[in-house]
Design a protein around this motif. Structure first.
Motif, short mmCIF file in Angstrom:
data_model
loop_
_atom_site.label_atom_id
_atom_site.label_comp_id
_atom_site.label_asym_id
_atom_site.label_seq_id
_atom_site.Cartn_x
_atom_site.Cartn_y
_atom_site.Cartn_z
N ALA A 1 4.15 -4.89 -8.89
CA ALA A 1 4.02 -5.88 -9.97
C ALA A 1 2.63 -6.24 -10.03
CB ALA A 1 5.87 -7.42 -10.26
N SER A 2 2.44 -7.55 -8.16
CA SER A 2 0.46 -8.01 -8.33
C SER A 2 0.05 -6.47 -8.38
CB SER A 2 0.95 -8.51 -6.95
OG SER A 2 1.86 -9.39 -6.82
N LEU A 3 0.06 -6.05 -8.59
CA LEU A 3 -0.93 -4.30 -8.46
C LEU A 3 -1.35 -3.97 -10.07
CD1 LEU A 3 -0.23 -2.01 -5.72
CD2 LEU A 3 -2.26 -3.15 -6.36
N ARG B 1 -6.93 -11.79 -8.59
CA ARG B 1 -6.67 -11.48 -6.49
C ARG B 1 -5.00 -10.78 -6.16
NH1 ARG B 1 -10.26 -16.06 -3.51
NH2 ARG B 1 -8.62 -17.94 -5.28
N LEU B 2 -5.10 -10.24 -5.45
CA LEU B 2 -4.36 -10.09 -4.80
C LEU B 2 -4.01 -10.31 -4.00
CD1 LEU B 2 -4.22 -6.30 -4.86
CD2 LEU B 2 -2.97 -7.49 -6.09
N ASP B 3 -2.45 -11.15 -3.55
CA ASP B 3 -1.84 -12.35 -2.50
C ASP B 3 -1.51 -11.15 -1.37
OD1 ASP B 3 -0.12 -13.65 -1.04
OD2 ASP B 3 1.21 -14.74 -2.50
N LEU B 4 -2.67 -10.74 -0.27
CA LEU B 4 -2.14 -10.09 0.28
C LEU B 4 -1.69 -10.55 1.55
CD1 LEU B 4 -5.81 -7.83 0.85
CD2 LEU B 4 -3.35 -7.49 -0.67
N PRO B 5 -1.83 -12.21 1.81
CA PRO B 5 -0.80 -12.69 2.80
C PRO B 5 0.46 -12.70 2.00
CG PRO B 5 -2.66 -13.63 2.41
CD PRO B 5 -2.95 -12.25 2.05
N GLY B 6 0.80 -12.82 1.69
CA GLY B 6 2.50 -13.42 0.74
C GLY B 6 2.67 -11.53 0.73
N THR B 7 1.74 -10.53 0.03
CA THR B 7 2.51 -9.41 0.14
C THR B 7 3.05 -8.89 1.56
OG1 THR B 7 1.36 -8.67 -1.90
CG2 THR B 7 1.95 -6.77 -0.16
N VAL B 8 2.14 -9.31 2.66
CA VAL B 8 2.60 -8.21 4.39
C VAL B 8 3.67 -9.66 4.88
CG1 VAL B 8 1.83 -8.69 6.41
CG2 VAL B 8 0.21 -8.04 5.04
N PRO C 1 10.52 -17.07 5.63
CA PRO C 1 10.18 -18.20 5.27
C PRO C 1 8.96 -18.81 5.74
CG PRO C 1 12.36 -18.50 6.62
CD PRO C 1 11.67 -17.11 6.73
N ALA C 2 8.21 -18.38 6.18
CA ALA C 2 6.85 -18.37 6.29
C ALA C 2 6.53 -17.84 4.88
CB ALA C 2 6.52 -17.36 7.75
N PHE C 3 7.05 -16.84 4.35
CA PHE C 3 6.44 -16.10 2.46
C PHE C 3 6.50 -17.59 1.96
CE2 PHE C 3 8.17 -15.27 -1.62
CZ PHE C 3 6.73 -13.93 -1.64
N VAL C 4 7.73 -18.13 1.89
CA VAL C 4 7.87 -19.23 1.10
C VAL C 4 6.59 -20.33 1.46
CG1 VAL C 4 9.57 -20.88 0.31
CG2 VAL C 4 10.79 -18.91 1.00
N ASN D 1 -3.58 -18.34 -4.94
CA ASN D 1 -2.70 -17.07 -6.28
C ASN D 1 -1.63 -16.75 -5.86
OD1 ASN D 1 -5.17 -17.17 -8.29
ND2 ASN D 1 -6.05 -17.07 -6.41
N PRO D 2 -0.25 -17.46 -6.01
CA PRO D 2 1.25 -16.26 -5.21
C PRO D 2 1.59 -15.82 -5.47
CG PRO D 2 1.39 -18.68 -6.39
CD PRO D 2 -0.29 -18.57 -6.26
N MET D 3 1.86 -14.39 -4.97
CA MET D 3 2.47 -13.36 -5.57
C MET D 3 4.08 -14.08 -6.29
SD MET D 3 3.58 -10.02 -3.74
CE MET D 3 4.50 -10.61 -2.62
N LEU D 4 4.09 -14.99 -5.77
CA LEU D 4 5.79 -15.38 -6.18
C LEU D 4 5.90 -16.63 -6.58
CD1 LEU D 4 8.96 -15.47 -7.27
CD2 LEU D 4 9.19 -14.77 -5.16
#
Length: 477
Positions: free
Chosen positions: A71-73, A199-206, A244-247, A255-258
């Motif tokens: 979805a982010s892409l 921008r893509l949220d790469l850390p959030g995606t990982v 939890p780290a993602f949250v 620019n959060p992915m979610l």
């Protein structure tokens, strides 16, 4: 707006419904289409039980963990553009699966299918929402929901029929002409759109992908490897740390992915929790019941699928009607009743199932489950999209679909664990001994989903008005 412009817009909306519904159908279909072909695949390609399990789970795992990234892409590079790329990946991987000379190549191709599906699936809803006027979205989502629901339920039937009458490769070849047709049609008939973030949220995606992969992997492999084995414990530990780290990261990301603010909406939070529980009960039950008809009932894969048609065909009729009804009274009441129907249907299965029970004694459960599933799919999709701003529909769709896939994995793993603890494949009686408590667990999960749905705001939301839904506090969610 002139009559010509209105006609053109109507035609564009119709094509959008057709294209996105067919794309949603084929990607949903591949969740279960392979299950009835596994014996033939093993006979042809060799390999052990673990290889066969990965033939199923490679698709599910990749699909689940990459949905939000897909979805982010779309938001970043263009939803139509990424939809086309996703279709291309899915179609190419399907051909690779059909041509696979060994199990390793087949598993890799299934993962490729999952990647393509993870891009396509969330974008079907955003493209459909952009093309259809707000006052008609309920009906449009009804058609889309019916297509996806039927795909999930008929996967074993279609897979068994193709395998029995052609070859197991046909379950993958069938995707290729569909993709070849959809790609140019999508390029010509769908409009391009973008999300708000550049921008893509790469850390959030990982973090999200790693955490979901750990949990889903552990749930899928738990029965085979043992729930206390190092690999399973490591999977759960990864989920317990990374999610939890993602949250926490998303709460602080520019620019959060979610965006975590989405969950301030009571409707968004509840519909996602209810969707997870719904898929726990539905996916796990379909997985076991299709085997019951073959193992205990003695039917071939195709014959078993035919006898499930009262369940699987019902969403084709009920889905569009449920979508229209949700436009009139709101999606929350329709979804709540649909979940209640599913819970009752699974309970009827648990009560009626016996080693020598007649097929006609199972018909009421089949019909009730079919009605409930049809009432759930379309309005729930509309509810998800109506609780967020238009520019956030892509991430909301990705999150909801990821949650559903994770729910499906939880359902298969959990109900299969109950089945294994209480019964087995040694005889019809042993199979039923395991099936009955598993069905009661599935019914309980869906009943809990219906209870949660009662607390959703029962009002017409953005699906009808075109504006963001209001949270329970009266502020935009």
């Amino acid at each position: 707006m002139t009559t010509t412009e209105q006609t053109a817009r109507h035609g564009s909306a119709v094509w959008a419904v057709i294209i996105t519904s067919v794309a949603g159908f084929v990607t949903a279909l591949d969740n279960l289409i392979v299950t009835t072909a596994l014996p033939s695949i093993r006979e042809d390609l060799g390999g052990g039980l673990e290889d066969l399990e990965w033939t199923v789970s490679a698709y599910t795992l990749t699909f689940a963990v990459l949905l939000m990234f897909g979805a982010s892409l779309g938001d970043r590079f263009g939803r139509r553009r990424m939809f086309l790329i996703g279709l291309g990946i899915f179609t190419t991987a399907s051909a690779a699966a059909a041509l696979a000379p060994g199990m390793g190549e087949l598993i890799a191709a299934r993962a490729g299918q999952g990647l393509g599906a993870a891009i396509v699936t969330p974008l079907t809803l955003t493209l459909l929402s952009a093309a259809v006027p707000p006052e008609r979205r309920g009906a449009a989502f009804g058609i889309w929901g019916a297509a996806s629901g039927v795909a999930v339920a008929t996967g074993p039937l279609i897979g068994g029929t193709l395998t029995e009458h052609i070859a197991w490769q046909a379950i993958f070849w069938v995707n290729v002409p569909i993709g070849v047709v959809l790609i140019p049609l999508s390029r010509l008939l769908l409009d391009e759109s973008h999300g708000p973030n550049s921008r893509l949220d790469l850390p959030g995606t990982v973090l999200a992908s790693g955490g979901l992969f750990g949990v889903v992997y552990a749930l899928v492999r738990g029965n085979a490897d043992g729930w206390t084995s190092p690999s399973i414990l490591a999977g759960f530990a990864a989920g317990a740390v990374l999610l939890p780290a993602f949250v926490l990261y998303e709460l602080r990301a520019e620019n959060p992915m979610l965006p975590m603010r989405l969950f301030r909406s009571r409707a968004f939070s509840i519909i996602n929790a209810a969707s997870l529980l719904m898929f726990v009960g539905m996916f796990g039950s379909i997985f076991l019941l299709s085997q019951y008809l073959q193992t205990v009932g003695g039917y071939s894969p195709m014959e078993a699928g035919v006898r499930m048609l009262p369940w699987t065909a019902m969403p084709m009729v009920v889905g569009p009607l449920a979508g229209l009804l949700s436009d009139r009274i709101g999606g929350a009441p329709v979804v709540t009743v649909g979940m209640a129907f599913n819970a009752v249907g699974l309970a009827l299965w648990a009560i009626a199932v016996e080693p020598d029970v007649s097929y006609t004694a199972l018909l009421p459960a089949l019909i009730v489950c079919g009605i409930g599933m049809g009432m759930f799919f379309a309005p729930s999709a509309n509810l998800v999209m109506s609780t967020v701003r238009p520019e956030e529909e892509g991430i909301a769709s990705g999150a909801n679909n990821a949650i559903r896939e994770v729910g499906g994995a939880i359902g298969v793993a959990t109900l299969a664990a109950v089945f294994s603890a209480q019964g087995g494949y040694e005889s019809a009686t042993r199979f039923v001994d395991g099936l009955v408590p598993a069905l009661w667990l599935g019914s309980g999960a869906v009943a809990l989903a219906a209870v949660l749905a009662i607390f959703m705001p029962h009002r017409r939301t953005a699906g009808a008005s075109g504006s963001p839904a209001l949270s329970s506090s009266g502020k935009a969610g």
